[in-house]
Design an enzyme around this catalytic site. Structure first.
Site, short mmCIF file in Angstrom:
data_model
loop_
_atom_site.label_atom_id
_atom_site.label_comp_id
_atom_site.label_asym_id
_atom_site.label_seq_id
_atom_site.Cartn_x
_atom_site.Cartn_y
_atom_site.Cartn_z
N TYR A 4 -1.61 -0.29 11.20
CA TYR A 4 -1.82 -0.99 9.92
C TYR A 4 -0.65 -0.76 8.98
O TYR A 4 -0.05 -1.72 8.46
CB TYR A 4 -3.13 -0.49 9.27
CG TYR A 4 -3.20 -0.80 7.78
CD1 TYR A 4 -3.40 -2.11 7.34
CD2 TYR A 4 -3.07 0.21 6.83
CE1 TYR A 4 -3.45 -2.40 5.98
CE2 TYR A 4 -3.12 -0.07 5.47
CZ TYR A 4 -3.31 -1.38 5.05
OH TYR A 4 -3.34 -1.67 3.71
N LYS A 11 2.20 -3.34 7.41
CA LYS A 11 2.39 -3.55 5.98
C LYS A 11 3.85 -3.23 5.58
O LYS A 11 4.44 -3.94 4.77
CB LYS A 11 1.44 -2.66 5.17
CG LYS A 11 -0.03 -3.04 5.25
CD LYS A 11 -0.37 -4.39 4.68
CE LYS A 11 -0.28 -4.46 3.18
NZ LYS A 11 -0.71 -5.80 2.66
N THR A 49 0.82 -1.21 0.00
CA THR A 49 0.00 0.00 0.00
C THR A 49 0.86 1.26 0.00
O THR A 49 1.99 1.26 0.52
CB THR A 49 -0.90 0.00 1.26
OG1 THR A 49 -1.47 1.29 1.43
CG2 THR A 49 -0.13 -0.33 2.53
N ASP A 50 0.29 2.35 -0.53
CA ASP A 50 1.00 3.63 -0.48
C ASP A 50 1.14 4.16 0.95
O ASP A 50 1.93 5.06 1.21
CB ASP A 50 0.30 4.67 -1.38
CG ASP A 50 -1.14 4.97 -0.99
OD1 ASP A 50 -1.65 4.37 -0.03
OD2 ASP A 50 -1.77 5.83 -1.65
N GLU A 51 0.35 3.56 1.88
CA GLU A 51 0.41 4.06 3.26
C GLU A 51 1.77 3.81 3.91
O GLU A 51 2.09 4.39 4.95
CB GLU A 51 -0.70 3.44 4.11
CG GLU A 51 -2.07 3.87 3.63
CD GLU A 51 -3.17 3.72 4.67
OE1 GLU A 51 -2.87 3.57 5.87
OE2 GLU A 51 -4.34 3.76 4.26
P1 NAD Z 1 -10.21 -6.76 2.73
O1 NAD Z 1 -10.20 -6.47 4.18
O2 NAD Z 1 -11.42 -6.42 1.93
O3 NAD Z 1 -9.91 -8.31 2.48
C1 NAD Z 1 -8.92 -9.01 3.18
C2 NAD Z 1 -9.18 -10.49 2.97
O4 NAD Z 1 -8.12 -11.21 3.64
C3 NAD Z 1 -10.49 -10.99 3.58
O5 NAD Z 1 -11.15 -11.84 2.68
C4 NAD Z 1 -10.05 -11.74 4.83
O6 NAD Z 1 -10.94 -12.80 5.18
C5 NAD Z 1 -8.69 -12.26 4.40
N1 NAD Z 1 -7.81 -12.54 5.55
C6 NAD Z 1 -7.58 -11.74 6.61
N2 NAD Z 1 -6.72 -12.34 7.46
C7 NAD Z 1 -6.37 -13.52 6.88
C8 NAD Z 1 -5.50 -14.57 7.26
N3 NAD Z 1 -4.82 -14.52 8.42
N4 NAD Z 1 -5.37 -15.63 6.45
C9 NAD Z 1 -6.08 -15.71 5.28
N5 NAD Z 1 -6.93 -14.75 4.89
C10 NAD Z 1 -7.07 -13.66 5.67
O7 NAD Z 1 -8.91 -6.02 2.14
P2 NAD Z 1 -8.67 -5.31 0.74
O8 NAD Z 1 -9.10 -3.90 0.85
O9 NAD Z 1 -9.19 -6.17 -0.33
O10 NAD Z 1 -7.08 -5.32 0.70
C11 NAD Z 1 -6.38 -6.45 0.17
C12 NAD Z 1 -4.89 -6.16 0.21
O11 NAD Z 1 -4.60 -5.00 -0.56
C13 NAD Z 1 -4.35 -5.89 1.61
O12 NAD Z 1 -3.09 -6.51 1.71
C14 NAD Z 1 -4.22 -4.38 1.67
O13 NAD Z 1 -3.20 -4.00 2.54
C15 NAD Z 1 -3.88 -4.06 0.23
N6 NAD Z 1 -4.28 -2.73 -0.26
C16 NAD Z 1 -5.56 -2.30 -0.11
C17 NAD Z 1 -5.93 -1.07 -0.67
C18 NAD Z 1 -7.35 -0.56 -0.56
O14 NAD Z 1 -7.62 0.58 -0.95
N7 NAD Z 1 -8.31 -1.32 -0.07
C19 NAD Z 1 -4.99 -0.29 -1.35
C20 NAD Z 1 -3.68 -0.77 -1.47
C21 NAD Z 1 -3.34 -1.99 -0.94
O1 DAU Z 2 -4.13 4.06 0.55
C1 DAU Z 2 -4.37 2.69 0.56
C2 DAU Z 2 -5.18 2.31 1.77
O2 DAU Z 2 -6.52 2.79 1.56
C3 DAU Z 2 -5.19 0.82 2.03
O3 DAU Z 2 -3.89 0.40 2.33
C4 DAU Z 2 -6.14 0.46 3.18
O4 DAU Z 2 -6.23 -0.94 3.33
C5 DAU Z 2 -7.52 1.01 2.85
O5 DAU Z 2 -8.42 0.75 3.91
C6 DAU Z 2 -7.45 2.51 2.57
O6 DAU Z 2 -7.10 3.22 3.78
P1 DAU Z 2 -7.78 4.63 4.17
O7 DAU Z 2 -7.63 4.82 5.62
O8 DAU Z 2 -7.30 5.71 3.27
O9 DAU Z 2 -9.32 4.30 3.76
P2 DAU Z 2 -10.70 4.57 4.51
O10 DAU Z 2 -11.77 4.21 3.53
O11 DAU Z 2 -10.74 3.97 5.85
O12 DAU Z 2 -10.68 6.15 4.69
C7 DAU Z 2 -10.51 7.01 3.57
C8 DAU Z 2 -10.46 8.44 4.10
O13 DAU Z 2 -11.78 8.79 4.59
C9 DAU Z 2 -9.53 8.63 5.27
O14 DAU Z 2 -8.94 9.91 5.18
C10 DAU Z 2 -10.43 8.56 6.50
C11 DAU Z 2 -11.73 9.13 5.99
N1 DAU Z 2 -12.97 8.58 6.58
C12 DAU Z 2 -13.12 7.23 6.61
C13 DAU Z 2 -14.27 6.65 7.13
C14 DAU Z 2 -14.42 5.15 7.18
C15 DAU Z 2 -13.97 9.43 7.02
O15 DAU Z 2 -13.83 10.65 6.98
N2 DAU Z 2 -15.11 8.86 7.54
C16 DAU Z 2 -15.30 7.51 7.62
O16 DAU Z 2 -16.36 7.08 8.12
#
Ligand code: NAD
Ligand code: DAU
Length: 339
Positions: free
Chosen positions: A153, A157, A125-127
């Site tokens: 988190y 990562k 992730t970019d985080e």
């Molecule tokens: P998500 O929370 O929707 O899905 C995570 C999945 O992993 C779920 O199906 C969960 O059951 C499974 N899981 C959790 N713990 C596990 C374990 N111990 N063993 C096997 N399975 C397990 O997450 P997402 O948003 O789809 O993110 C997927 C990946 O992409 C993560 O690694 C996250 O860090 C990365 N990522 C997410 C974003 C985003 O915007 N959502 C952006 C960049 C990177």
């Molecule tokens: O940048 C990549 C990341 O994006 C991934 O690595 C993470 O897994 C993914 O969850 C996401 O993280 P963020 O924290 O950026 O996403 P989230 O949807 O939780 O929040 C997006 C922005 O909105 C953040 O600045 C917090 C804000 N927010 C979030 C929620 C849930 C609100 O203002 N209100 C809310 O209720």
């Protein structure tokens, strides 16, 4: 090829499984997922009957289980999505983030070293880069930006990324890492901002905006992320990190207002609430390396991807209504035992 995809019952992993199963009928896609609160077998429904797809329930941090699985299945490629992914939950309870995101990753890496693979890909992730100031729009994260994490988190990562790179240098494991910006699209769990806005607005519920709402995220449609990962796994250089992002920066308030407008819901639903602890101000990805080396180009912009995503949530109410009513977890636990 036999490809292990972990976390394929979650948001991005689920979209990736759909993409791979349909695009490569000659490859076998094994989806390993623990089915935590974020995992949903309903997400896998579109591919569950395909001959090149198999689901396995299990924990990436369960060492004996992982070693048995690798011995039995002889995977060629591993793509690791499995993670605890929600920043707010990591602030409440960091430990499971260390267990899954760090120890789960090292368990998979050990299995790859022991049984051999052609490629291990870590979905990061970019985080891991921390954040950028709002008053420097000229700054972007590149692959050389130092790791500087803010939340439990992102710390977990970033730790995982360092282990992945160490296994390349120390054991010669053929690894790649992608670091993507915020994704949105189908099957996104409604605890995250965009599906939270859609689901709550449709129910005429308030939309909680943290702090001032001026924080900036760089949004990418999940389809474009899946295409990028596929390209990196097949053509990316071993030992390299690739940033993924499409230059779609928006403040949170802009995102909320855009979705409310599209749904014809009033801005009076917006409610400012306490800020997230350690809240990152701005994320912004420079994807030049991915574009120039691998020819990646995003198909969707925020303006084209958001209406599509809203339409998906309107067409698939049952998927998210089951989640928010808390029913789906019990239902699927039961379904899984019965299977
Ligand atoms: P998500 O929370 O929707 O899905 C995570 C999945 O992993 C779920 O199906 C969960 O059951 C499974 N899981 C959790 N713990 C596990 C374990 N111990 N063993 C096997 N399975 C397990 O997450 P997402 O948003 O789809 O993110 C997927 C990946 O992409 C993560 O690694 C996250 O860090 C990365 N990522 C997410 C974003 C985003 O915007 N959502 C952006 C960049 C990177
Ligand atoms: O940048 C990549 C990341 O994006 C991934 O690595 C993470 O897994 C993914 O969850 C996401 O993280 P963020 O924290 O950026 O996403 P989230 O949807 O939780 O929040 C997006 C922005 O909105 C953040 O600045 C917090 C804000 N927010 C979030 C929620 C849930 C609100 O203002 N209100 C809310 O209720």
């Amino acid at each position: 090829m036999k490809i292990l995809v972990t976390g394929g019952a979650g948001f991005i992993g689920g979209n990736f499984v759909h993409y791979m199963v349909n695009k490569y009928p000659e490859d076998m896609i094994v989806n390993l997922d623990k089915l935590t609160y974020a995992g949903n077998l309903e997400t896998c429904k579109p591919v569950e009957d395909k001959p090149n797809y198999k689901f396995v329930k299990g924990d990436i941090a369960d060492r004996p289980f992982i070693m048995d699985l690798f011995e039995k299945e002889k995977f060629d490629v591993v793509v690791n999505f499995a993670a605890e992914s929600h920043v707010d939950r990591s602030i409440e309870d960091p430990e499971i983030f260390v267990k899954t995101n760090v120890m789960g990753t090292t368990t998979l890496l050990d299995a790859c070293v022991k049984y051999g693979i052609q490629r291990y890909h870590q979905v990061s992730t970019d985080e891991v880069y921390g954040d950028l100031p709002l008053d420097r729009p000229d700054l972007f994260f590149t692959e050389n930006t130092p790791l500087h994490t803010s939340s439990p988190y992102s710390s977990a990562k970033a730790s995982a990324d360092l282990f992945v790179l160490a296994y390349h240098r120390t054991y010669g494991l053929p690894v790649t890492i992608s670091r993507c910006s915020n994704n949105y699209g189908p099957y996104h769990f409604p605890e995250k901002l965009i599906p939270l806005i859609i689901s709550r607005a449709l129910n005429d519920e308030t939309i909680p905006v943290y702090g001032t709402g001026e924080n900036v995220r760089d949004w990418l449609h999940v389809y474009d992320h899946c295409v990028a990962i596929d390209l990196i796994v097949r053509n990316g250089r071993v030992g390299e990190v690739y940033n993924v992002g499409g230059h779609n920066e928006r403040t949170n308030l802009e995102v909320v207002k855009t979705v409310l407008r599209a749904l014809n819901k009033p801005e009076s639903l917006i409610t400012f609430v306490s800020d997230r602890k350690g809240h990152d101000m701005r994320y912004a990805i420079d994807p030049t390396k991915l574009e120039t080396e691998l020819g990646w180009k995003p198909k969707y912009t925020f303006d084209t991807g958001i209406p599509m995503t809203i339409q998906w949530y309107l067409d698939n109410k049952e998927w998210w209504e089951n989640i928010i009513s808390g029913e789906y977890q019990n239902y699927f636990d039961k379904m899984y035992v019965e299977k």
